[in-house]
Design a protein around this motif. Structure first.
Motif, PDB file in Angstrom:
ATOM      1  N   MET A 353       0.849  -1.187   0.000  1.00 44.96           N
ATOM      2  CA  MET A 353       0.000   0.000   0.000  1.00 44.96           C
ATOM      3  C   MET A 353       0.885   1.238   0.000  1.00 44.96           C
ATOM      4  SD  MET A 353      -1.448   2.750   1.689  1.00 44.96           S
ATOM      5  CE  MET A 353      -1.132   2.483   3.434  1.00 44.96           C
ATOM      6  N   LYS A 354       0.678   2.109  -0.984  1.00 46.55           N
ATOM      7  CA  LYS A 354       1.418   3.366  -1.073  1.00 46.55           C
ATOM      8  C   LYS A 354       0.437   4.511  -0.858  1.00 46.55           C
ATOM      9  CE  LYS A 354       4.426   6.175  -3.977  1.00 46.55           C
ATOM     10  NZ  LYS A 354       5.310   6.450  -2.814  1.00 46.55           N
ATOM     11  N   PRO A 355       0.560   5.221   0.270  1.00 45.70           N
ATOM     12  CA  PRO A 355      -0.400   6.300   0.546  1.00 45.70           C
ATOM     13  C   PRO A 355      -0.145   7.532  -0.311  1.00 45.70           C
ATOM     14  CG  PRO A 355       1.274   6.221   2.262  1.00 45.70           C
ATOM     15  CD  PRO A 355       1.540   5.046   1.354  1.00 45.70           C
ATOM     16  N   ASP A 356      -1.175   8.329  -0.472  1.00 45.83           N
ATOM     17  CA  ASP A 356      -1.093   9.611  -1.192  1.00 45.83           C
ATOM     18  C   ASP A 356      -0.493   9.445  -2.583  1.00 45.83           C
ATOM     19  OD1 ASP A 356      -2.100  11.090   1.064  1.00 45.83           O
ATOM     20  OD2 ASP A 356      -0.145  10.817   1.988  1.00 45.83           O
ATOM     21  N   PHE A 357      -0.968   8.449  -3.278  1.00 45.01           N
ATOM     22  CA  PHE A 357      -0.470   8.168  -4.621  1.00 45.01           C
ATOM     23  C   PHE A 357      -1.116   9.136  -5.609  1.00 45.01           C
ATOM     24  CE2 PHE A 357      -0.761   5.877  -8.692  1.00 45.01           C
ATOM     25  CZ  PHE A 357       0.578   5.603  -8.907  1.00 45.01           C
ATOM     26  N   ASN A 361      -5.158  11.755   0.074  1.00 43.40           N
ATOM     27  CA  ASN A 361      -6.359  10.942   0.286  1.00 43.40           C
ATOM     28  C   ASN A 361      -6.599   9.956  -0.846  1.00 43.40           C
ATOM     29  OD1 ASN A 361      -7.013  12.181   2.765  1.00 43.40           O
ATOM     30  ND2 ASN A 361      -8.070  13.848   1.717  1.00 43.40           N
ATOM     31  N   GLN A 362      -5.525   9.547  -1.508  1.00 47.14           N
ATOM     32  CA  GLN A 362      -5.636   8.565  -2.578  1.00 47.14           C
ATOM     33  C   GLN A 362      -4.488   7.579  -2.442  1.00 47.14           C
ATOM     34  OE1 GLN A 362      -7.026   9.557  -6.712  1.00 47.14           O
ATOM     35  NE2 GLN A 362      -4.861   9.226  -7.171  1.00 47.14           N
ATOM     36  N   ASN A 363      -4.824   6.307  -2.226  1.00 47.29           N
ATOM     37  CA  ASN A 363      -3.815   5.277  -1.974  1.00 47.29           C
ATOM     38  C   ASN A 363      -3.771   4.271  -3.112  1.00 47.29           C
ATOM     39  OD1 ASN A 363      -3.507   6.534   0.518  1.00 47.29           O
ATOM     40  ND2 ASN A 363      -4.901   5.097   1.556  1.00 47.29           N
ATOM     41  N   LEU A 364      -2.574   3.811  -3.388  1.00 45.10           N
ATOM     42  CA  LEU A 364      -2.381   2.726  -4.339  1.00 45.10           C
ATOM     43  C   LEU A 364      -2.216   1.428  -3.564  1.00 45.10           C
ATOM     44  CD1 LEU A 364      -1.685   1.527  -7.176  1.00 45.10           C
ATOM     45  CD2 LEU A 364       0.714   2.057  -6.639  1.00 45.10           C
ATOM     46  N   SER A 365      -2.968   0.416  -3.943  1.00 41.78           N
ATOM     47  CA  SER A 365      -2.826  -0.892  -3.312  1.00 41.78           C
ATOM     48  C   SER A 365      -2.590  -1.939  -4.389  1.00 41.78           C
ATOM     49  CB  SER A 365      -4.072  -1.256  -2.497  1.00 41.78           C
ATOM     50  OG  SER A 365      -5.214  -1.341  -3.331  1.00 41.78           O
ATOM     51  N   ILE A 389      -6.678   1.848  -7.116  1.00 36.66           N
ATOM     52  CA  ILE A 389      -6.640   3.119  -6.401  1.00 36.66           C
ATOM     53  C   ILE A 389      -7.842   3.171  -5.465  1.00 36.66           C
ATOM     54  CG2 ILE A 389      -6.763   5.620  -6.608  1.00 36.66           C
ATOM     55  CD1 ILE A 389      -4.184   4.533  -7.673  1.00 36.66           C
ATOM     56  N   VAL A 390      -7.582   3.534  -4.216  1.00 35.87           N
ATOM     57  CA  VAL A 390      -8.657   3.787  -3.259  1.00 35.87           C
ATOM     58  C   VAL A 390      -8.622   5.274  -2.929  1.00 35.87           C
ATOM     59  CG1 VAL A 390      -9.614   3.257  -0.995  1.00 35.87           C
ATOM     60  CG2 VAL A 390      -8.460   1.468  -2.307  1.00 35.87           C
ATOM     61  N   ARG A 391      -9.723   5.958  -3.170  1.00 35.81           N
ATOM     62  CA  ARG A 391      -9.757   7.409  -2.962  1.00 35.81           C
ATOM     63  C   ARG A 391     -10.862   7.777  -1.970  1.00 35.81           C
ATOM     64  NH1 ARG A 391      -7.793  11.975  -4.854  1.00 35.81           N
ATOM     65  NH2 ARG A 391      -9.052  13.874  -4.844  1.00 35.81           N
ATOM     66  N   ARG A 392     -10.477   8.570  -0.999  1.00 34.28           N
ATOM     67  CA  ARG A 392     -11.447   9.081  -0.039  1.00 34.28           C
ATOM     68  C   ARG A 392     -11.999  10.394  -0.576  1.00 34.28           C
ATOM     69  NH1 ARG A 392     -10.278  10.482   6.361  1.00 34.28           N
ATOM     70  NH2 ARG A 392     -12.449  10.843   6.960  1.00 34.28           N
ATOM     71  N   ILE A 393     -13.303  10.438  -0.820  1.00 37.32           N
ATOM     72  CA  ILE A 393     -13.881  11.640  -1.415  1.00 37.32           C
ATOM     73  C   ILE A 393     -14.621  12.495  -0.396  1.00 37.32           C
ATOM     74  CG2 ILE A 393     -14.015  10.639  -3.712  1.00 37.32           C
ATOM     75  CD1 ILE A 393     -16.931  10.045  -3.236  1.00 37.32           C
ATOM     76  N   SER A 394     -14.891  11.948   0.799  1.00 39.49           N
ATOM     77  CA  SER A 394     -15.492  12.719   1.887  1.00 39.49           C
ATOM     78  C   SER A 394     -15.255  11.950   3.177  1.00 39.49           C
ATOM     79  CB  SER A 394     -16.998  12.945   1.652  1.00 39.49           C
ATOM     80  OG  SER A 394     -17.723  11.764   1.880  1.00 39.49           O
ATOM     81  N   SER A 395     -15.743  12.497   4.273  1.00 38.79           N
ATOM     82  CA  SER A 395     -15.549  11.823   5.550  1.00 38.79           C
ATOM     83  C   SER A 395     -16.298  10.502   5.622  1.00 38.79           C
ATOM     84  CB  SER A 395     -16.021  12.735   6.688  1.00 38.79           C
ATOM     85  OG  SER A 395     -17.401  13.068   6.531  1.00 38.79           O
ATOM     86  N   VAL A 399     -14.155   5.565  -2.766  1.00 35.68           N
ATOM     87  CA  VAL A 399     -14.335   4.859  -4.030  1.00 35.68           C
ATOM     88  C   VAL A 399     -13.030   4.136  -4.361  1.00 35.68           C
ATOM     89  CG1 VAL A 399     -16.071   6.450  -4.914  1.00 35.68           C
ATOM     90  CG2 VAL A 399     -13.653   6.882  -5.386  1.00 35.68           C
ATOM     91  N   ALA A 400     -13.145   3.047  -5.106  1.00 29.86           N
ATOM     92  CA  ALA A 400     -11.964   2.273  -5.505  1.00 29.86           C
ATOM     93  C   ALA A 400     -12.155   1.783  -6.933  1.00 29.86           C
ATOM     94  CB  ALA A 400     -11.758   1.086  -4.561  1.00 29.86           C
ATOM     95  N   PHE A 401     -11.048   1.744  -7.674  1.00 31.60           N
ATOM     96  CA  PHE A 401     -11.080   1.217  -9.037  1.00 31.60           C
ATOM     97  C   PHE A 401      -9.704   0.653  -9.347  1.00 31.60           C
ATOM     98  CE2 PHE A 401     -10.117   5.710  -8.984  1.00 31.60           C
ATOM     99  CZ  PHE A 401      -8.980   5.818  -9.779  1.00 31.60           C
ATOM    100  N   GLY A 402      -9.654  -0.296 -10.269  1.00 32.53           N
ATOM    101  CA  GLY A 402      -8.375  -0.907 -10.607  1.00 32.53           C
ATOM    102  C   GLY A 402      -8.533  -2.021 -11.616  1.00 32.53           C
TER     103      GLY A 402
END
Length: 627
Positions: A353-357, A361-365, A389-395, A399-402
């Motif tokens: 897991m690489k944070p802030d990709f 607020n967007q991580n690469l897994s 990619i896992v992205r936090r769009i609000s509190s 969302v995730a896509f890959g």
């Protein structure tokens, strides 16, 4: 002659007095529950009557001290002219003796004469008198400083107004509230003194004066970092939500500190600043870090009668390249004695897991995984790789896509097929429960999970299909109806619906079909035990539509224990829409043991309409609630 005098003296002496003197304290209520609690908390007579018994003379001193202690408690609620009566009497089965006033100068001799066999009762009666109110409120500038005038927002922050009851806690709180407000407005060096009060008995008011020094509005200066041994300072700077040149605001500084703490690579993060400004008028900040241990080893385990035992070990590197990258290697043995398993399997995977990709607020897994599972429905050996990619769009929303590829071999009903599957999973999750750790039980709110996975099977016959699935769970605390204490009695509801479009059941690889049964859908049935099955066998076919629902009641017992009752139902079919097929239902109960990291779960469930060759009951053991 001497003997006669001695005899006379002995005849006139009182009975032996108790030392220490036992007593019981009775404090009569004033009619104000909060005030009564403060009086009881302030009374040494009450607080020390069992643990620190004293001699009669020392007890008189305790009575005298309680006058002042109780008066202070009353004054803190604005009662500056009370009447406090403390009386002592000898308690007996027939009542009490004539009370003795606590101010009576003969009280020590009276106590000394009490026989050791007697117990004393001390009663406290209070007449509150009139409650004082706040009179004039003055904001005073410190000596040599310019006059201070508060704006409407700052006046509101004081929390006190003329005419309010003169409660000490409220008046004292005004200092911290105004200090906080001024700091949030950028007055980093503002100073608010402890309020001074003047009693006005004629008007039954208290005038309040607060000395305030504003100082200048301050911006943040340069940041310095200490304690970074393995973490790159440039990454820490990118993670910060504040920057030099911005307005000084303690709340934003604290939010930035917590954001750094949540990276998972620091055991402690502190922020300090001096009480004087730099030469350019800014306020520099010093961030100090204590880095966590670089590696950790964990053990994982679980058990259910359908999937059997699951046990393994993981090794984690928390800061692989100095930017909080996390690498986890896991090895699990699966299928240890389960009714839905035909033998021992394994699950081996490496997660990165690489944070802030790309942005905050967007991580690469990414994962590489090898699986072997010998289910009754099929036997699978597979290697897969996925990245996304896992992205936090609000509190609340993520969302995730890959993309994912999988090479597998599956044996089913004496047939062996190989598949190469490529897919593009998309998902969105919502969590409004306010629970940061998913293992901890939720008591309110809603969780939503939605997945859409376009896929292609490119070997042993090409097929294209799309898997769609959604799960919603909600939680209702009976405290909202006044029927229980908060968090003690909770109803939990879960609903799941799934559908596969684009191909028929047999054109889809067996592991991509939809199944039900087990703790994730319908308890009481073994894993994949709900839905179409091959004739005269325990082999599940799977389907292209599925739906399931659960209703659970959770009751906390004492501090660390709990009980659960539940009923589940669900169905699987080879149709194009859910809510078709043979509906299966199960019911059961469970126990919980609550630990600091989450509840340990033990559930037992039975099928209510068991199919042929189905199990009669199932047992589930794990960490955390089922949903």
């Amino acid at each position: 002659m001497t003997l006669c005098m001695a005899a006379l003296c002995m005849a006139g002496a009182p009975a032996h007095a108790a030392d220490p003197q036992p007593y019981v304290t009775v404090i009569h209520p004033t009619g104000n529950a909060d005030l009564d609690a403060a009086v009881r908390a302030s009374s040494d007579l009450l607080g020390l009557q069992k643990t620190h018994t004293v001699s009669p003379f020392a007890l008189v001193g305790r009575i005298h001290n309680d006058y002042a202690r109780i008066r202070s408690a009353l004054e803190s609620f604005g009662y500056y002219a009370p009447t406090i009566a403390i009386q002592a009497a000898i308690a007996s089965k027939n009542g009490t003796s004539t009370p003795q006033d606590g101010h009576d100068p003969d009280l020590p001799e009276w106590m000394q004469a009490i026989p050791a066999s007697q117990k004393m009762e001390i009663s406290v009666s209070i007449t509150k008198g009139p409650q004082y109110h706040i009179g004039a409120i003055s904001i005073v500038a410190a000596k040599g400083q310019p006059a201070v005038r508060l704006d409407a927002h700052e006046n509101e922050a004081l929390g006190i107004r003329s005419g309010d009851p003169a409660l000490a806690a409220t008046i004292l709180k005004a200092q911290s509230q105004l200090q906080t407000t001024l700091a949030e407005e950028g007055y980093a060096l503002a100073d608010v003194s402890t309020p001074q009060a003047w009693l006005r008995p004629q008007t039954r008011t208290i005038d309040v004066a607060i000395t305030v020094t504003r100082g200048p509005v301050v911006n943040l200066g340069a940041f310095s970092f200490s304690g970074l041994r393995r973490t790159h300072p440039a990454y820490v700077v990118r993670r910060l939500t504040i920057a030099p040149g911005e307005l000084y605001q303690p709340s934003r500084i604290e939010a930035a500190r917590q954001g750094l703490s949540s990276m998972g690579v620091f055991s402690d993060v502190q922020v300090h600043h001096d009480q004087k400004l730099a030469s350019d008028g800014t306020l520099p900040l010093d961030f100090s870090f204590a880095e966590s241990k670089l590696h950790s080893v964990g053990v994982e385990g679980g058990y259910s009668t359908d999937l059997g035992g699951r046990v393994g070990v993981s090794w984690t590197h928390r800061n692989l390249f100095g930017n909080a990258e996390r690498l986890r290697l896991t090895a699990l043995a699966t299928g240890l004695g389960g009714s839905a398993e035909q033998g021992l399997g394994y699950d081996l995977y490496a997660d990165l897991m690489k944070p802030d990709f790309g942005s905050r607020n967007q991580n690469l897994s990414a994962r590489i995984e090898g699986i072997r599972q010998l289910l009754y429905s099929y036997r699978q050996t597979a290697v897969l790789a996925r990245a996304g990619i896992v992205r936090r769009i609000s509190s609340h929303w993520n969302v995730a896509f890959g993309g994912e590829i999988e090479q597998e071999r599956i044996d089913q009903m004496s047939r062996t097929n190989s598949y190469f599957i490529a897919s593009l999973p998309l998902s969105a999750t919502y969590d409004g429960t306010g629970v940061d750790n998913p293992i901890m039980p939720a008591t309110h709110g809603v969780r939503i999970s939605m997945n859409v996975t376009p896929s292609a099977s490119l070997e042993d016959g090409t097929s294209f299909f799309m898997i769609m699935q959604a799960t919603v769970s909600t939680y209702f605390d009976l405290a909202n109806l006044g029927l229980a204490r908060k968090g003690r009695s909770v109803f939990a509801v879960r609903g799941t619906i799934g559908n596969v479009e684009g191909a028929s059941t047999y054109a889809i690889p067996p592991d991509q079909r939809l199944y039900a049964g087990g703790s994730a859908t319908v308890r009481g049935y073994r894993y994949q035990g709900v839905g179409p099955q091959f004739p005269n066998s325990r082999y599940a076919i799977g389907g292209t539509s599925m739906d399931a629902g659960s209703l659970e009641y959770r009751q906390r017992i004492l501090q660390k224990f709990g009980a659960v009752g539940f009923i589940d139902a669900g169905q699987v079919s080879d149709g194009s829409t859910p809510f078709k097929g043979t509906l299966r239902a199960g019911a059961g109960a469970g126990a919980r043991y609550y630990t600091p990291i989450g509840p340990v779960r033990l559930d037992i469930a039975v099928p209510l309409n068991r199919p042929p060759r189905g199990d009669k009951w199932e047992l589930y053991v794990g960490l955390g609630e089922t949903f």
